[in-house]
Design a protein around this motif. Structure first.
Motif, PDB file in Angstrom:
ATOM      1  N   HIS A  77     -13.947   5.840  -3.969  1.00  0.00           N
ATOM      2  CA  HIS A  77     -14.137   7.151  -3.645  1.00  0.00           C
ATOM      3  C   HIS A  77     -13.209   8.126  -3.226  1.00  0.00           C
ATOM      4  O   HIS A  77     -12.772   9.116  -3.505  1.00  0.00           O
ATOM      5  N   ARG A  78     -12.602   7.580  -1.956  1.00  0.00           N
ATOM      6  CA  ARG A  78     -11.390   8.251  -1.210  1.00  0.00           C
ATOM      7  C   ARG A  78     -10.137   8.089  -2.220  1.00  0.00           C
ATOM      8  O   ARG A  78      -9.407   9.329  -2.213  1.00  0.00           O
ATOM      9  N   GLY A  79      -9.810   7.283  -2.875  1.00  0.00           N
ATOM     10  CA  GLY A  79      -8.723   7.495  -3.642  1.00  0.00           C
ATOM     11  C   GLY A  79      -8.922   8.210  -4.926  1.00  0.00           C
ATOM     12  O   GLY A  79      -7.903   9.055  -5.176  1.00  0.00           O
ATOM     13  N   LEU A  80     -10.001   8.211  -5.276  1.00  0.00           N
ATOM     14  CA  LEU A  80     -10.363   9.289  -6.475  1.00  0.00           C
ATOM     15  C   LEU A  80     -10.237  10.610  -6.059  1.00  0.00           C
ATOM     16  O   LEU A  80      -9.541  11.677  -6.786  1.00  0.00           O
ATOM     17  N   THR A  81     -10.507  11.168  -4.845  1.00  0.00           N
ATOM     18  CA  THR A  81     -10.642  12.486  -4.074  1.00  0.00           C
ATOM     19  C   THR A  81      -9.069  12.883  -4.093  1.00  0.00           C
ATOM     20  O   THR A  81      -8.734  13.928  -4.379  1.00  0.00           O
ATOM     21  N   ILE A  92       0.987  -1.166   0.038  1.00  0.00           N
ATOM     22  CA  ILE A  92       0.104   0.101  -0.012  1.00  0.00           C
ATOM     23  C   ILE A  92       1.031   1.211   0.027  1.00  0.00           C
ATOM     24  O   ILE A  92       0.566   2.249  -0.740  1.00  0.00           O
ATOM     25  N   MET A  93       1.937   1.286   0.562  1.00  0.00           N
ATOM     26  CA  MET A  93       2.760   2.562   0.925  1.00  0.00           C
ATOM     27  C   MET A  93       3.613   2.615  -0.491  1.00  0.00           C
ATOM     28  O   MET A  93       3.637   3.779  -1.131  1.00  0.00           O
ATOM     29  N   LEU A  94       3.811   1.707  -1.267  1.00  0.00           N
ATOM     30  CA  LEU A  94       4.531   1.628  -2.640  1.00  0.00           C
ATOM     31  C   LEU A  94       3.580   2.184  -3.294  1.00  0.00           C
ATOM     32  O   LEU A  94       3.998   3.215  -4.428  1.00  0.00           O
ATOM     33  N   LEU A  95       2.468   1.549  -3.471  1.00  0.00           N
ATOM     34  CA  LEU A  95       1.231   2.245  -4.510  1.00  0.00           C
ATOM     35  C   LEU A  95       0.865   3.630  -4.253  1.00  0.00           C
ATOM     36  O   LEU A  95       0.509   4.358  -5.089  1.00  0.00           O
ATOM     37  N   SER A  96       0.979   4.078  -2.929  1.00  0.00           N
ATOM     38  CA  SER A  96       0.504   5.428  -2.712  1.00  0.00           C
ATOM     39  C   SER A  96       1.602   6.508  -3.191  1.00  0.00           C
ATOM     40  O   SER A  96       1.468   7.559  -2.997  1.00  0.00           O
ATOM     41  N   PHE A  97       2.683   5.915  -3.830  1.00  0.00           N
ATOM     42  CA  PHE A  97       3.814   6.861  -4.298  1.00  0.00           C
ATOM     43  C   PHE A  97       3.114   7.572  -5.401  1.00  0.00           C
ATOM     44  O   PHE A  97       3.246   8.846  -5.760  1.00  0.00           O
ATOM     45  N   ILE A  98       2.037   7.001  -6.029  1.00  0.00           N
ATOM     46  CA  ILE A  98       0.910   7.713  -6.845  1.00  0.00           C
ATOM     47  C   ILE A  98      -0.241   7.996  -6.065  1.00  0.00           C
ATOM     48  O   ILE A  98      -0.981   7.011  -5.665  1.00  0.00           O
ATOM     49  N   PRO A  99      -0.414   9.152  -5.697  1.00  0.00           N
ATOM     50  CA  PRO A  99      -1.838   9.426  -4.779  1.00  0.00           C
ATOM     51  C   PRO A  99      -2.919   8.775  -5.162  1.00  0.00           C
ATOM     52  O   PRO A  99      -3.308   8.910  -6.324  1.00  0.00           O
ATOM     53  N   GLY A 100      -3.578   8.107  -4.179  1.00  0.00           N
ATOM     54  CA  GLY A 100      -4.936   7.109  -4.622  1.00  0.00           C
ATOM     55  C   GLY A 100      -4.787   5.813  -4.858  1.00  0.00           C
ATOM     56  O   GLY A 100      -5.775   5.207  -4.669  1.00  0.00           O
ATOM     57  N   LEU A 101      -3.960   5.530  -5.322  1.00  0.00           N
ATOM     58  CA  LEU A 101      -3.374   3.958  -5.496  1.00  0.00           C
ATOM     59  C   LEU A 101      -3.560   3.166  -4.350  1.00  0.00           C
ATOM     60  O   LEU A 101      -4.130   2.152  -4.501  1.00  0.00           O
ATOM     61  N   GLY A 102      -3.118   3.626  -3.251  1.00  0.00           N
ATOM     62  CA  GLY A 102      -3.139   2.814  -1.869  1.00  0.00           C
ATOM     63  C   GLY A 102      -4.529   2.643  -1.533  1.00  0.00           C
ATOM     64  O   GLY A 102      -4.829   1.709  -0.965  1.00  0.00           O
ATOM     65  N   HIS A 103      -5.212   3.573  -1.726  1.00  0.00           N
ATOM     66  CA  HIS A 103      -6.770   3.609  -1.411  1.00  0.00           C
ATOM     67  C   HIS A 103      -7.295   2.707  -2.302  1.00  0.00           C
ATOM     68  O   HIS A 103      -8.563   1.879  -1.745  1.00  0.00           O
ATOM     69  N   TYR A 104      -7.208   2.659  -3.564  1.00  0.00           N
ATOM     70  CA  TYR A 104      -7.745   1.745  -4.369  1.00  0.00           C
ATOM     71  C   TYR A 104      -7.611   0.254  -4.210  1.00  0.00           C
ATOM     72  O   TYR A 104      -8.508  -0.534  -4.128  1.00  0.00           O
ATOM     73  N   GLN A 105      -6.388   0.034  -3.737  1.00  0.00           N
ATOM     74  CA  GLN A 105      -5.868  -1.417  -3.207  1.00  0.00           C
ATOM     75  C   GLN A 105      -6.779  -1.719  -1.886  1.00  0.00           C
ATOM     76  O   GLN A 105      -6.815  -2.904  -1.526  1.00  0.00           O
ATOM     77  N   LEU A 106      -7.076  -0.824  -1.205  1.00  0.00           N
ATOM     78  CA  LEU A 106      -7.902  -1.222  -0.093  1.00  0.00           C
ATOM     79  C   LEU A 106      -9.480  -1.291  -0.378  1.00  0.00           C
ATOM     80  O   LEU A 106     -10.238  -1.494   0.695  1.00  0.00           O
TER      81      LEU A 106
END
Length: 403
Positions: free
Chosen positions: A140-144, A122-136
């Motif tokens: 909607h949270r990742g899109l914002t 999740i931390m690695l995906l969050s390098f691009i904002p929103g991708l870590g939320h998509y993984q979870l």
């Protein structure tokens, strides 16, 4: 690679090539490290010794930036492909000459390692904002989060290009704040998932409208907006202190820019740090219920005359610069050099008058304090003489001996 930490590798990758060397990827480490630091070395040599053209230096800088981005993406992809290391509950045993199948799900170490691997992913995906939320599964949270980050960047570049004002690029400083916030928010949501809490897929900004059970204001939002002096104080309903901090900060920047007082630019960071840490203390006081809206300058009416003098001097400067000088240009075009000297002279004169006036004001204030103290001492001494006649008689004898 059970002995290698994905988190350490990711953090080391911010220095191109170092993370790959840590993961024993020697060829990639040397390639990325040489491409990035070699480009920086070429820029240094080109600026310091060869006086290379600007186009060449810009090209080398873009090459270094591209190398850094590719280095980070390569490391993230490599770490995401790594499978979690799981330890079976039993390596196998023989019962009646047959081997049992190992159990991979009942071992607590396996569960803990799987959770750690998911957190790293999740931390690695969050390098691009929103991708870590998509993984979870928080779409909607990742899109914002993604729209907020890239929307601010696009808006700043659009306004800069349309207005041809490079000063708007300073608003890009908000991007690192958004980037860190989205990453740590994704890690926080993962922690809630591991704790067995229900994840609610709502916008990040909706969190700011939810206080605690007592309806108090959000601490996270107050901390974020404290970056701009006075904003957090206004959010905490400290109107007087917030407006004064904001006005002092912006007016200081304006005055230093108009009068070209580069000597006093050190005051701007001091004001910013004072406002930021004062906001943090105000947040704590708000939570403790001891917050008081105490202005920075309580009795500002005592400074009416100095403020009036400053406003008169600034108004006179603008009248001279934008009205009188322009009018003289139209009447006497040949006297443009003299008008230029008058403009610069007036600006220097205003700065000198402000500094001299401030110094005289400080000296007069000091003298007033001393005279007040002397009057207070004389009054106290007279009262003590009236209450005790013996020292008064002694003082009269002294005065006769030493008239």
């Amino acid at each position: 690679m059970p002995n290698k930490s994905s988190l350490v590798a990711f953090l080391l990758s911010f220095l191109p090539g170092v993370g790959h060397l840590y993961m024993n990827r020697l060829l990639r480490g040397l390639l990325y490290g040489g491409g990035f630091f070699g480009s920086l070395f070429l820029i240094f040599v080109g600026v310091a010794f060869l006086h290379a053209p600007d186009d060449f230096l810009i090209f080398i800088a873009l090459l270094a930036a591209l190398t850094w981005v590719v280095n980070m993406l390569d490391m993230i992809i490599f770490l995401l492909r790594s499978q979690p290391y799981r330890l079976p509950s039993s390596f196998g045993s023989e019962q009646h000459g047959q081997h049992e199948q190992p159990s991979w799900d009942t071992n607590p170490y396996s569960t803990r390692m799987a959770g750690q691997q998911e957190k790293t992913k999740i931390m690695l995906l969050s390098f691009i904002p929103g991708l870590g939320h998509y993984q979870l599964g928080l779409m909607h949270r990742g899109l914002t989060a993604m729209v907020s980050f890239f929307g601010v960047a696009i808006l700043v570049f659009f306004v800069t290009i349309m207005t041809h004002n490079e000063g708007f690029v300073a608003f890009l400083l908000a991007l690192p704040v958004l980037w860190f916030y989205t990453m740590f928010d994704a890690l926080k949501q993962h922690g809630n998932k591991q704790a067995g809490l229900e994840l609610i897929d709502r916008s990040i900004f909706e969190d700011f409208h939810f206080g605690d059970d007592y309806g108090r204001k959000n601490r996270t939002l107050a901390t974020i907006i404290a970056i701009f002096p006075g904003a957090a104080h206004l959010y905490l309903s400290m109107t007087k202190r917030g407006v004064q901090l904001m006005a002092i900060f912006l007016f200081s920047i304006y005055i230093l820019d108009v009068l070209r007082l580069s000597l006093f630019l050190f005051l701007i960071p001091i004001l910013w740090f004072f406002s930021f840490f004062d906001a943090l203390q105000s947040i704590t006081k708000y939570e403790n219920g001891t917050l008081i809206d105490k202005p920075i300058i309580e009795n500002w009416t005592a400074y009416q005359r100095p403020i009036g003098m400053v406003l008169i001097l600034l108004g006179s400067y603008y009248v001279l610069k934008d009205v009188v000088v322009q009018f003289m240009y139209q009447i006497l075009p040949s006297a443009s050099n003299y008008m230029y000297l008058i403009t610069n002279f007036s600006q220097t004169l205003i700065v000198a008058l402000l500094l001299i006036g401030g110094g005289i004001r400080l000296l007069m204030t000091r003298k007033q304090h001393v005279s007040t103290f002397s009057t207070f001492t004389d009054d106290t001494h007279s009262a003590s003489q009236q209450s005790n006649p013996m020292p008064q008689h002694y003082l009269e004898i002294d005065e006769k001996k030493n008239p």
